[in-house]
Motif scaffolding. Structure first.
Motif, mmCIF file in Angstrom:
data_model
loop_
_atom_site.group_PDB
_atom_site.id
_atom_site.type_symbol
_atom_site.label_atom_id
_atom_site.label_comp_id
_atom_site.label_asym_id
_atom_site.label_seq_id
_atom_site.Cartn_x
_atom_site.Cartn_y
_atom_site.Cartn_z
ATOM 1 N N SER A 143 2.352 1.810 -3.441
ATOM 2 C CA SER A 143 1.306 2.248 -4.365
ATOM 3 C C SER A 143 0.985 3.731 -4.181
ATOM 4 O O SER A 143 0.735 4.451 -5.161
ATOM 5 C CB SER A 143 0.032 1.418 -4.159
ATOM 6 O OG SER A 143 0.257 0.050 -4.426
ATOM 7 N N VAL A 144 1.002 4.189 -2.933
ATOM 8 C CA VAL A 144 0.733 5.608 -2.661
ATOM 9 C C VAL A 144 1.902 6.472 -3.134
ATOM 10 O O VAL A 144 1.703 7.549 -3.708
ATOM 11 C CB VAL A 144 0.477 5.823 -1.154
ATOM 12 C CG1 VAL A 144 0.429 7.317 -0.822
ATOM 13 C CG2 VAL A 144 -0.832 5.160 -0.741
ATOM 14 N N ASN A 201 6.313 -0.906 -8.803
ATOM 15 C CA ASN A 201 5.566 -1.053 -7.545
ATOM 16 C C ASN A 201 6.081 -2.231 -6.724
ATOM 17 O O ASN A 201 6.299 -2.130 -5.520
ATOM 18 C CB ASN A 201 4.078 -1.231 -7.855
ATOM 19 C CG ASN A 201 3.197 -0.932 -6.653
ATOM 20 O OD1 ASN A 201 3.663 -0.851 -5.526
ATOM 21 N ND2 ASN A 201 1.918 -0.752 -6.900
ATOM 22 N N TYR A 228 0.833 -1.198 0.000
ATOM 23 C CA TYR A 228 0.000 0.000 0.000
ATOM 24 C C TYR A 228 0.871 1.253 0.000
ATOM 25 O O TYR A 228 0.572 2.238 -0.677
ATOM 26 C CB TYR A 228 -0.936 0.006 1.214
ATOM 27 C CG TYR A 228 -2.204 -0.778 1.006
ATOM 28 C CD1 TYR A 228 -3.178 -0.347 0.104
ATOM 29 C CD2 TYR A 228 -2.441 -1.961 1.691
ATOM 30 C CE1 TYR A 228 -4.339 -1.062 -0.095
ATOM 31 C CE2 TYR A 228 -3.606 -2.699 1.492
ATOM 32 C CZ TYR A 228 -4.555 -2.240 0.609
ATOM 33 O OH TYR A 228 -5.708 -2.958 0.400
ATOM 34 N N TRP A 267 0.566 4.850 -11.024
ATOM 35 C CA TRP A 267 -0.212 3.639 -10.771
ATOM 36 C C TRP A 267 -1.640 3.789 -11.274
ATOM 37 O O TRP A 267 -2.196 2.879 -11.918
ATOM 38 C CB TRP A 267 -0.184 3.342 -9.284
ATOM 39 C CG TRP A 267 -0.664 1.992 -8.868
ATOM 40 C CD1 TRP A 267 -1.647 1.707 -7.968
ATOM 41 C CD2 TRP A 267 -0.157 0.718 -9.302
ATOM 42 N NE1 TRP A 267 -1.796 0.352 -7.820
ATOM 43 C CE2 TRP A 267 -0.891 -0.282 -8.633
ATOM 44 C CE3 TRP A 267 0.841 0.337 -10.193
ATOM 45 C CZ2 TRP A 267 -0.669 -1.632 -8.820
ATOM 46 C CZ3 TRP A 267 1.065 -1.015 -10.390
ATOM 47 C CH2 TRP A 267 0.325 -1.975 -9.714
ATOM 48 N N GLY A 309 3.086 11.807 -5.299
ATOM 49 C CA GLY A 309 2.725 10.542 -5.924
ATOM 50 C C GLY A 309 3.467 10.261 -7.204
ATOM 51 O O GLY A 309 2.972 9.551 -8.082
ATOM 52 N N ALA A 349 1.497 6.918 -6.813
ATOM 53 C CA ALA A 349 0.052 6.883 -7.057
ATOM 54 C C ALA A 349 -0.332 7.390 -8.447
ATOM 55 O O ALA A 349 -1.206 6.808 -9.101
ATOM 56 C CB ALA A 349 -0.671 7.702 -5.990
#
Length: 346
Positions: free
Chosen positions: A94-95, A151, A91, A101, A170, A98
């Motif tokens: 991913s942030v 990622n 997580y 992604w 991000g 972002a």
């Protein structure tokens, strides 16, 4: 700042981690096989389109939309298992990336629609438009793959998360990781091999030797190239992690040995154009590589986290419900594919 201080608190699991790890490895291998067919098939269609197209290009273009749909659906379970086991790492990564992604999700939908457009407008489109469209889809798939590699490597490197303080919008990528490019290329070259094998399988079904010969040409050469890429990937790993595949850990070392022997066997089977043997060996090798990837991930995270330390609540009823749903889902997909084949779209 100490990188470990950036890692969020550990989550609990409803069931013992071994169940989720087993399902992660199993489902990811299925996703990887389908992804390789989709990407490799797109490369083959794009390359054959440069020479004005061919029956292989036309035939493959009709199968790629369905395969990509299966790729997307088969990618959900392993991604959920990664987030269940390694939530505080995945997580966070991913942030940190972002924007890239979220763009990858939109791009994948555009690519999916592009494959349908390419197939249904294959005859009516001009040659230039057809080439431009399939190369656009190929670029999209390569971008999505690159973001996935970013990622999945960024989550392993909490020491790289410090980049957030210089780039909090991000837009953090893991570009300073020496293992990123060989890891990414290892997956991409594998896709060329399995895409070629898929063409050879189609050729065997059609009793068309041109398909078989073309498919195995891609399969053999991509496998040979991937030996070099794989060794590059191994050599750029941090020393302590590399050593687990070179005698420090018996399981990891054994899997590497099996991988090397299996690769030689794949080249032999490909040169002899043995479709069934090549297919069986490929499935085995994919599972070997996926287990190695899992061991590599745990080795990277060992200084910060061990799967066996995750608290387990022992709530197995949702897990049983998931297994039942998974079996029903697989049976439904197989049934729908059979109906599609009977309709003449196979």
């Amino acid at each position: 700042m100490i990188p470990s201080s950036l890692i969020p608190a550990i989550n609990t699991l409803a069931v013992a981690p071994i169940w989720l790890e087993t399902l992660l490895v199993t489902t990811f291998a299925i996703h990887l096989l389908l992804m390789n067919i989709a990407l490799g098939g797109t490369v083959l269609v794009a390359c054959h389109s440069l020479s004005g197209g061919s029956k292989i290009s036309r035939d493959l273009s009709g199968k790629l939309p369905t395969i990509l749909a299966l790729v997307i659906n088969a990618g959900v379970p392993p991604l959920l298992f990664v987030k269940a086991i390694y939530a505080q790492f995945n997580y966070t990564s991913s942030v940190l990336m972002a924007v890239y992604w979220l763009v990858a999700v939109v791009a994948l939908l555009v690519g999916y629609y592009g494959l349908y457009w390419h197939y249904y407008r294959y005859e009516s489109m001009k040659d230039g438009g057809r080439k431009g469209l399939i190369f656009m889809v190929l670029c999209i798939l390569l971008y999505v793959g690159f973001m996935l590699s970013n990622n999945m490597t960024l989550m392993l490197r909490p020491d790289h998360w410090l980049a957030y303080f210089d780039n909090p919008n991000g837009l953090v990528l893991n570009l300073n990781d020496t293992a990123l490019m060989p890891r990414y290329l290892h997956f991409m070259v594998s896709a060329l091999a399995i895409g070629g094998l898929f063409v050879a399988i189609l050729g065997k079904r059609k009793s068309d030797q041109d398909y078989v010969a073309t498919g195995f040409k891609w399969f053999v050469w991509a496998t040979v190239v991937n030996i070099g890429v794989g060794l590059w990937f191994l050599m750029v790993l941090p020393r302590e992690i590399m050593l687990i595949f070179m005698g420090k850990d018996m399981l990891a070392t054994s899997l590497l040995g099996i991988g090397l022997v299996g690769t030689v066997a794949l080249i032999y089977a490909g040169m002899k154009q043995k479709v069934v043997l090549s297919s069986v060996l490929t499935v085995i090798m994919v599972y070997v590589m996926v287990v190695m990837r899992h061991l590599l991930r745990d080795a990277y995270l060992a200084p910060y986290f061990k799967v066996e330390d995750i608290p387990v609540t022992g709530q197995y009823s949702p897990f049983y419900l998931f297994l039942i749903s998974l079996v029903i889902g697989i049976i439904s997909i197989i049934y729908m594919l059979k109906l599609m084949c009977k309709s003449g779209r196979s």
